[in-house]
Design a protein around this motif. Structure first.
Motif, PDB file in Angstrom:
ATOM      1  N   PRO A 187      51.068  28.969  34.848  1.00 23.85           N
ATOM      2  CA  PRO A 187      50.895  30.400  35.108  1.00 23.85           C
ATOM      3  C   PRO A 187      49.791  30.628  36.137  1.00 23.85           C
ATOM      4  O   PRO A 187      48.771  29.927  36.143  1.00 23.85           O
ATOM      5  N   THR A 188      50.019  31.593  36.994  1.00 29.24           N
ATOM      6  CA  THR A 188      48.989  32.014  37.950  1.00 29.24           C
ATOM      7  C   THR A 188      48.056  33.005  37.266  1.00 29.24           C
ATOM      8  O   THR A 188      48.502  33.920  36.573  1.00 29.24           O
ATOM      9  N   LEU A 189      46.761  32.833  37.469  1.00 24.19           N
ATOM     10  CA  LEU A 189      45.759  33.693  36.846  1.00 24.19           C
ATOM     11  C   LEU A 189      45.402  34.861  37.758  1.00 24.19           C
ATOM     12  O   LEU A 189      45.333  34.694  38.981  1.00 24.19           O
ATOM     13  N   PRO A 190      45.180  36.060  37.201  1.00 30.31           N
ATOM     14  CA  PRO A 190      44.722  37.182  38.025  1.00 30.31           C
ATOM     15  C   PRO A 190      43.454  36.803  38.788  1.00 30.31           C
ATOM     16  O   PRO A 190      42.547  36.165  38.243  1.00 30.31           O
ATOM     17  N   PHE A 191      43.420  37.172  40.050  1.00 32.19           N
ATOM     18  CA  PHE A 191      42.299  36.825  40.925  1.00 32.19           C
ATOM     19  C   PHE A 191      42.037  35.313  40.914  1.00 32.19           C
ATOM     20  O   PHE A 191      40.914  34.866  41.101  1.00 32.19           O
ATOM     21  N   ASN A 192      43.102  34.540  40.683  1.00 33.32           N
ATOM     22  CA  ASN A 192      43.022  33.082  40.705  1.00 33.32           C
ATOM     23  C   ASN A 192      42.011  32.544  39.699  1.00 33.32           C
ATOM     24  O   ASN A 192      41.408  31.491  39.896  1.00 33.32           O
ATOM     25  N   GLY A 193      41.818  33.281  38.606  1.00 36.69           N
ATOM     26  CA  GLY A 193      40.895  32.849  37.573  1.00 36.69           C
ATOM     27  C   GLY A 193      39.475  33.355  37.738  1.00 36.69           C
ATOM     28  O   GLY A 193      38.600  33.021  36.934  1.00 36.69           O
ATOM     29  N   TYR A 194      39.234  34.195  38.748  1.00 31.90           N
ATOM     30  CA  TYR A 194      37.888  34.699  39.025  1.00 31.90           C
ATOM     31  C   TYR A 194      37.757  36.195  38.707  1.00 31.90           C
ATOM     32  O   TYR A 194      36.889  36.872  39.237  1.00 31.90           O
ATOM     33  N   ALA A 195      38.606  36.686  37.819  1.00 35.84           N
ATOM     34  CA  ALA A 195      38.597  38.113  37.508  1.00 35.84           C
ATOM     35  C   ALA A 195      37.256  38.570  36.950  1.00 35.84           C
ATOM     36  O   ALA A 195      36.777  39.668  37.278  1.00 35.84           O
ATOM     37  N   GLU A 196      36.650  37.764  36.119  1.00 37.87           N
ATOM     38  CA  GLU A 196      35.374  38.161  35.522  1.00 37.87           C
ATOM     39  C   GLU A 196      34.328  38.431  36.595  1.00 37.87           C
ATOM     40  O   GLU A 196      33.488  39.334  36.462  1.00 37.87           O
ATOM     41  N   GLN A 197      34.373  37.668  37.668  1.00 34.94           N
ATOM     42  CA  GLN A 197      33.379  37.819  38.720  1.00 34.94           C
ATOM     43  C   GLN A 197      33.713  38.922  39.723  1.00 34.94           C
ATOM     44  O   GLN A 197      32.800  39.554  40.269  1.00 34.94           O
ATOM     45  N   VAL A 198      35.012  39.140  40.019  1.00 37.09           N
ATOM     46  CA  VAL A 198      35.349  39.996  41.170  1.00 37.09           C
ATOM     47  C   VAL A 198      36.170  41.225  40.844  1.00 37.09           C
ATOM     48  O   VAL A 198      36.320  42.110  41.708  1.00 37.09           O
ATOM     49  N   ALA A 199      36.727  41.354  39.644  1.00 37.39           N
ATOM     50  CA  ALA A 199      37.601  42.496  39.361  1.00 37.39           C
ATOM     51  C   ALA A 199      36.884  43.823  39.584  1.00 37.39           C
ATOM     52  O   ALA A 199      37.504  44.817  39.993  1.00 37.39           O
ATOM     53  N   GLY A 200      35.577  43.862  39.336  1.00 40.44           N
ATOM     54  CA  GLY A 200      34.831  45.101  39.522  1.00 40.44           C
ATOM     55  C   GLY A 200      34.817  45.606  40.950  1.00 40.44           C
ATOM     56  O   GLY A 200      34.596  46.804  41.186  1.00 40.44           O
ATOM     57  N   LEU A 201      35.080  44.718  41.921  1.00 37.27           N
ATOM     58  CA  LEU A 201      35.137  45.156  43.319  1.00 37.27           C
ATOM     59  C   LEU A 201      36.292  46.121  43.564  1.00 37.27           C
ATOM     60  O   LEU A 201      36.288  46.850  44.560  1.00 37.27           O
ATOM     61  N   TYR A 202      37.287  46.098  42.667  1.00 37.14           N
ATOM     62  CA  TYR A 202      38.516  46.860  42.896  1.00 37.14           C
ATOM     63  C   TYR A 202      38.748  47.898  41.800  1.00 37.14           C
ATOM     64  O   TYR A 202      39.880  48.360  41.622  1.00 37.14           O
ATOM     65  N   ALA A 203      37.698  48.272  41.110  1.00 40.05           N
ATOM     66  CA  ALA A 203      37.809  49.279  40.048  1.00 40.05           C
ATOM     67  C   ALA A 203      38.393  50.567  40.609  1.00 40.05           C
ATOM     68  O   ALA A 203      37.929  51.083  41.632  1.00 40.05           O
ATOM     69  N   GLY A 204      39.424  51.082  39.938  1.00 38.27           N
ATOM     70  CA  GLY A 204      40.059  52.323  40.364  1.00 38.27           C
ATOM     71  C   GLY A 204      41.095  52.171  41.454  1.00 38.27           C
ATOM     72  O   GLY A 204      41.771  53.152  41.800  1.00 38.27           O
ATOM     73  N   MET A 205      41.256  50.974  42.015  1.00 39.71           N
ATOM     74  CA  MET A 205      42.258  50.760  43.072  1.00 39.71           C
ATOM     75  C   MET A 205      43.613  50.404  42.480  1.00 39.71           C
ATOM     76  O   MET A 205      43.685  49.771  41.421  1.00 39.71           O
ATOM     77  N   ASP A 206      44.646  50.831  43.135  1.00 36.11           N
ATOM     78  CA  ASP A 206      46.006  50.419  42.781  1.00 36.11           C
ATOM     79  C   ASP A 206      46.277  49.103  43.474  1.00 36.11           C
ATOM     80  O   ASP A 206      46.546  49.061  44.682  1.00 36.11           O
ATOM     81  N   LEU A 207      46.217  47.991  42.753  1.00 43.68           N
ATOM     82  CA  LEU A 207      46.347  46.686  43.361  1.00 43.68           C
ATOM     83  C   LEU A 207      47.793  46.325  43.704  1.00 43.68           C
ATOM     84  O   LEU A 207      48.031  45.312  44.362  1.00 43.68           O
ATOM     85  N   ARG A 208      48.733  47.151  43.265  1.00 39.64           N
ATOM     86  CA  ARG A 208      50.104  46.953  43.738  1.00 39.64           C
ATOM     87  C   ARG A 208      50.291  47.603  45.105  1.00 39.64           C
ATOM     88  O   ARG A 208      50.955  47.058  45.979  1.00 39.64           O
ATOM     89  N   ARG A 209      49.673  48.757  45.278  1.00 39.56           N
ATOM     90  CA  ARG A 209      49.744  49.439  46.576  1.00 39.56           C
ATOM     91  C   ARG A 209      48.849  48.752  47.608  1.00 39.56           C
ATOM     92  O   ARG A 209      49.220  48.574  48.760  1.00 39.56           O
ATOM     93  N   ASN A 210      47.646  48.379  47.173  1.00 40.25           N
ATOM     94  CA  ASN A 210      46.696  47.689  48.054  1.00 40.25           C
ATOM     95  C   ASN A 210      46.849  46.191  47.843  1.00 40.25           C
ATOM     96  O   ASN A 210      45.987  45.536  47.253  1.00 40.25           O
ATOM     97  N   PHE A 211      47.971  45.656  48.317  1.00 36.01           N
ATOM     98  CA  PHE A 211      48.300  44.252  48.041  1.00 36.01           C
ATOM     99  C   PHE A 211      47.686  43.330  49.091  1.00 36.01           C
ATOM    100  O   PHE A 211      47.200  43.760  50.115  1.00 36.01           O
TER     101      PHE A 211
END
Length: 322
Positions: free
Chosen positions: A298-322
């Motif tokens: 399985p592929t991990l969200p943010f390649n396994g670095y979600a804990e470190q970087v997900a906050g950079l994209y808070a509130g963004m639509d990551l399907r639209r901003n692909f």
């Protein structure tokens, strides 16, 4: 001296795309292997291309996880890391960058840092490593084509360099430009992409401590096929964002154009964050083939670095901003 570059591409965008696809198909028919990102994807067997030159495993130095961002997963073999590559400037096939590595002369090498900075600078890459002593970083790498590796980079934080040149209050983005030498680099002679290769990040992405400027791999000086002498490594994004053979870093007010988003905007966006929930238009991104392993994982969200970087994209639509 005769200009070796091909004539300028036609203005009509539909014809541009047809010619681009034709160039890639011609390359495939001529024997280029691997997954061409505009046409298909390839998971690879992990053995590397049979025709690629052998690269011996490093001896006498063991890279072990030691930092807060290092993955503890087993490393991909040095041979696979250095013979199974995407670097179109050196050819379209996975083994071409290793075979054509001699075409990329990495010394002397000058890097310009300019744009929205208070202290623009032009310096050679060896001065950079004196300013910022490299450290080992063990990162996952996920290609948009659906394969992955675990790679022990040697480099320094891009943010350290950017803070040194002092971004102005207007700086919002960072543009990276790679070498343009069609008289030397075989992959830049056919018209496949609009050269030079360019990439970009938001400034906060560039300043994140995970974002690395790499000068080495597995304790050795970076090889040409891996993007020598200076390449970007952004481990939570698809590999094409990690531009190789950088000659210019420019801070800008507006989002910079990026090569693959220009070539196929319906397939490649500016952000290119690894997202298993958002498929590529022609294949799923939910799983990946780790080079050197059998089966898919399985592929991990943010390649396994979600804990470190997900906050950079808070509130963004990551399907639209692909």
């Amino acid at each position: 001296m005769t200009d070796p570059r091909p004539p300028a591409p036609p203005a009509d965008p539909g014809r541009r795309e047809l010619l681009r696809q034709a160039a890639l198909l011609t390359a495939t028919a001529a024997g280029f292997g691997g997954g061409l990102t505009l046409l298909t994807r390839s998971a690879g067997s992990g053995a590397g291309p049979a025709a690629a030159p052998p690269v011996p495993e490093p001896a006498g130095r063991v890279i072990r996880p030691s930092g807060p961002y290092d993955t503890r997963e087993p490393l991909t073999s040095y041979r696979d890391m250095t013979t199974y590559n995407n670097f179109y400037e050196l050819g379209l096939g996975k083994g071409d960058p290793a075979r054509n590595a001699g075409a990329l002369v990495t010394r002397p090498w000058t890097v310009v840092v300019d744009g929205e900075v208070r202290k623009p600078v032009t310096l050679d890459v060896d001065t950079l490593t004196r300013w910022f002593p490299p450290e080992d970083r063990i990162y996952r790498m996920r290609c948009v084509e659906g394969w992955s590796m675990v790679m022990p980079w040697l480099g320094f934080s891009l943010g350290d360099l950017l803070r040194r040149v002092e971004p102005t209050g207007a700086a919002r983005y960072v543009q990276f430009t790679a070498i343009h030498a069609p008289d030397k680099l075989p992959g830049q002679r056919p018209w496949v992409l609009d050269w030079p290769y360019t990439e970009g990040l938001r400034l906060d992405e560039a300043l994140h401590p995970l974002t690395l400027l790499a000068v080495g791999l597995e304790g050795r000086t970076l090889l040409p096929q891996n993007g020598a002498p200076l390449r970007l490594v952004v481990p939570w994004k698809y590999g094409f964002k990690s531009i190789k053979a950088i000659v210019r870093i420019t801070l800008t007010r507006t989002p910079p154009p990026t090569t693959w988003a220009l070539a196929a905007p319906h397939e490649y966006g500016f952000y290119a964050n690894v997202n298993p929930a958002v498929p590529h238009p022609r294949w799923s991104q939910a799983t990946e083939q780790r080079i050197g392993e059998s089966g898919r994982r399985p592929t991990l969200p943010f390649n396994g670095y979600a804990e470190q970087v997900a906050g950079l994209y808070a509130g963004m639509d990551l399907r639209r901003n692909f």
